[in-house]
Design a protein around this motif. Structure first.
Motif, mmCIF file in Angstrom:
data_model
loop_
_atom_site.group_PDB
_atom_site.id
_atom_site.type_symbol
_atom_site.label_atom_id
_atom_site.label_comp_id
_atom_site.label_asym_id
_atom_site.label_seq_id
_atom_site.Cartn_x
_atom_site.Cartn_y
_atom_site.Cartn_z
ATOM 1 N N ASP A 141 -14.039 42.955 7.953
ATOM 2 C CA ASP A 141 -13.233 42.766 6.744
ATOM 3 C C ASP A 141 -12.580 41.391 6.734
ATOM 4 O O ASP A 141 -12.564 40.697 5.699
ATOM 5 N N GLN A 142 -12.021 40.971 7.872
ATOM 6 C CA GLN A 142 -11.383 39.668 7.936
ATOM 7 C C GLN A 142 -12.391 38.539 7.749
ATOM 8 O O GLN A 142 -12.097 37.532 7.093
ATOM 9 N N THR A 143 -13.593 38.725 8.318
ATOM 10 C CA THR A 143 -14.637 37.703 8.150
ATOM 11 C C THR A 143 -15.066 37.600 6.698
ATOM 12 O O THR A 143 -15.220 36.494 6.144
ATOM 13 N N ASP A 144 -15.266 38.767 6.053
ATOM 14 C CA ASP A 144 -15.640 38.760 4.626
ATOM 15 C C ASP A 144 -14.559 38.093 3.784
ATOM 16 O O ASP A 144 -14.852 37.301 2.873
ATOM 17 N N GLU A 145 -13.313 38.404 4.086
ATOM 18 C CA GLU A 145 -12.217 37.809 3.323
ATOM 19 C C GLU A 145 -12.161 36.307 3.526
ATOM 20 O O GLU A 145 -11.953 35.540 2.568
ATOM 21 N N MET A 146 -12.366 35.866 4.776
ATOM 22 C CA MET A 146 -12.335 34.432 5.048
ATOM 23 C C MET A 146 -13.499 33.711 4.375
ATOM 24 O O MET A 146 -13.338 32.616 3.813
ATOM 25 N N GLU A 147 -14.702 34.316 4.395
ATOM 26 C CA GLU A 147 -15.850 33.710 3.727
ATOM 27 C C GLU A 147 -15.626 33.625 2.225
ATOM 28 O O GLU A 147 -15.949 32.618 1.579
ATOM 29 N N ALA A 148 -15.071 34.724 1.638
ATOM 30 C CA ALA A 148 -14.793 34.704 0.210
ATOM 31 C C ALA A 148 -13.750 33.645 -0.135
ATOM 32 O O ALA A 148 -13.860 32.941 -1.144
ATOM 33 N N ARG A 149 -12.729 33.499 0.694
ATOM 34 C CA ARG A 149 -11.695 32.495 0.460
ATOM 35 C C ARG A 149 -12.275 31.089 0.541
ATOM 36 O O ARG A 149 -11.955 30.225 -0.271
ATOM 37 N N SER A 150 -13.139 30.881 1.547
ATOM 38 C CA SER A 150 -13.756 29.564 1.696
ATOM 39 C C SER A 150 -14.626 29.232 0.495
ATOM 40 O O SER A 150 -14.592 28.108 -0.030
#
Length: 280
Positions: free
Chosen positions: A175-184
């Motif tokens: 979840d944190q990785t998906d959120e970070m990728e989406a933010r980037s």
């Protein structure tokens, strides 16, 4: 059922449930085995104490028997000395000792019977303990095998506590990785669209678009110039090309350059006008 009885029943039920969850069958079996061994030891101690008591009575009986023999000798000696009174007294003591010996024999017999009974019970208890020890070790082995199998099954299925923690940690990481990728990706999109102005630059989105247009116009101008130069060289190399065609081509090229120059001036004028409006 009264309130106190119900409360007591609920408390006992909860305590029993807690004990069942915390109970280790292996520890319970070992504890039960040790308790049985303690009981066996107590039985053995009781047999030893009983045997000691019986031996004391037997020693006392033996001393009384010696006194009986002594009183017999006293009575014979008194008769030889014609002392019937002494002989009578000796025989009376002999009879008292004989009565005591009879009582001791009864007590000794009772103690012997009790001792034999305790020895039989001790042997039975010892056999039961040996059987329990065998069953205990077998049960412990079964429990350990079942526990190991359960752990492996839980690990493979992911339903165990530790595997559950690992699964939840993996889910949180995803979840944190998906959120970070989406933010980037969102930040890249905002930067590309100019939504975030460069903090180190005074240019806004309009300035950047104008600069881009100016750069495109310069590239187009240079391209047209390159095309004109290449067209001129080709005309010189070809024999049979008319001078009129070359003049027309040069005139067209000059006209295009003039149009582009005018376009650049118009862009600069419009840019100055926009800057003046922003300053106002």
């Amino acid at each position: 059922m009264g309130i106190l009885s119900r409360t007591s029943y609920v408390i006992r039920s909860k305590i029993n449930a807690i004990l069942n969850r915390s109970e280790d069958p292996r520890e319970t079996l070992d504890y039960s085995y040790e308790k049985m061994r303690d009981e066996l030891q107590q039985v053995k101690q009781g047999i030893a104490d009983l045997t000691t008591q019986k031996k004391r009575l037997e020693i006392q009986k033996r001393r009384l028997e010696e006194n009986v023999e002594k009183h017999n000798e006293q009575a014979r000696e008194a008769v030889r000395q014609d002392r019937d009174d002494l002989a009578t007294r000796a025989l009376e003591k002999k009879q008292a000792k004989m009565n005591q010996i009879e009582e001791l024999e009864t007590q000794i017999a009772n103690l012997q019977e009790t001792q034999d009974d305790l020895v039989d019970k001790k042997n039975q208890l010892q056999n039961r303990i040996e059987e329990f020890r065998t069953k205990k070790e077998t049960m412990k082995a079964r429990y350990e095998a079942a526990e190991a199998s359960s752990r492996v099954s839980e690990a493979m299925s992911g339903v165990g506590d530790e595997m559950g923690d690992v699964s939840r940690a993996l889910e949180r990481a995803e979840d944190q990785t998906d959120e970070m990728e989406a933010r980037s990706a969102a930040m890249d999109e905002l930067v590309d669209t100019g939504a975030f102005d460069d903090a180190m630059s005074d240019k806004d989105a309009i300035d950047r678009e104008l600069d881009s247009g100016r750069s495109n116009a310069e590239v187009n101008t240079e391209l047209e110039t390159l095309k004109s130069e290449m067209g001129k060289s080709s005309a010189d190399a070809e024999s049979g090309e008319s001078t009129e065609a070359e003049a027309t081509s040069d005139a067209d090229a000059d006209a295009e350059l003039e149009e582009m120059d005018v376009s650049d001036e118009d862009v600069e004028a419009e840019l100055e006008e926009l800057k003046n409006e922003d300053d106002a």
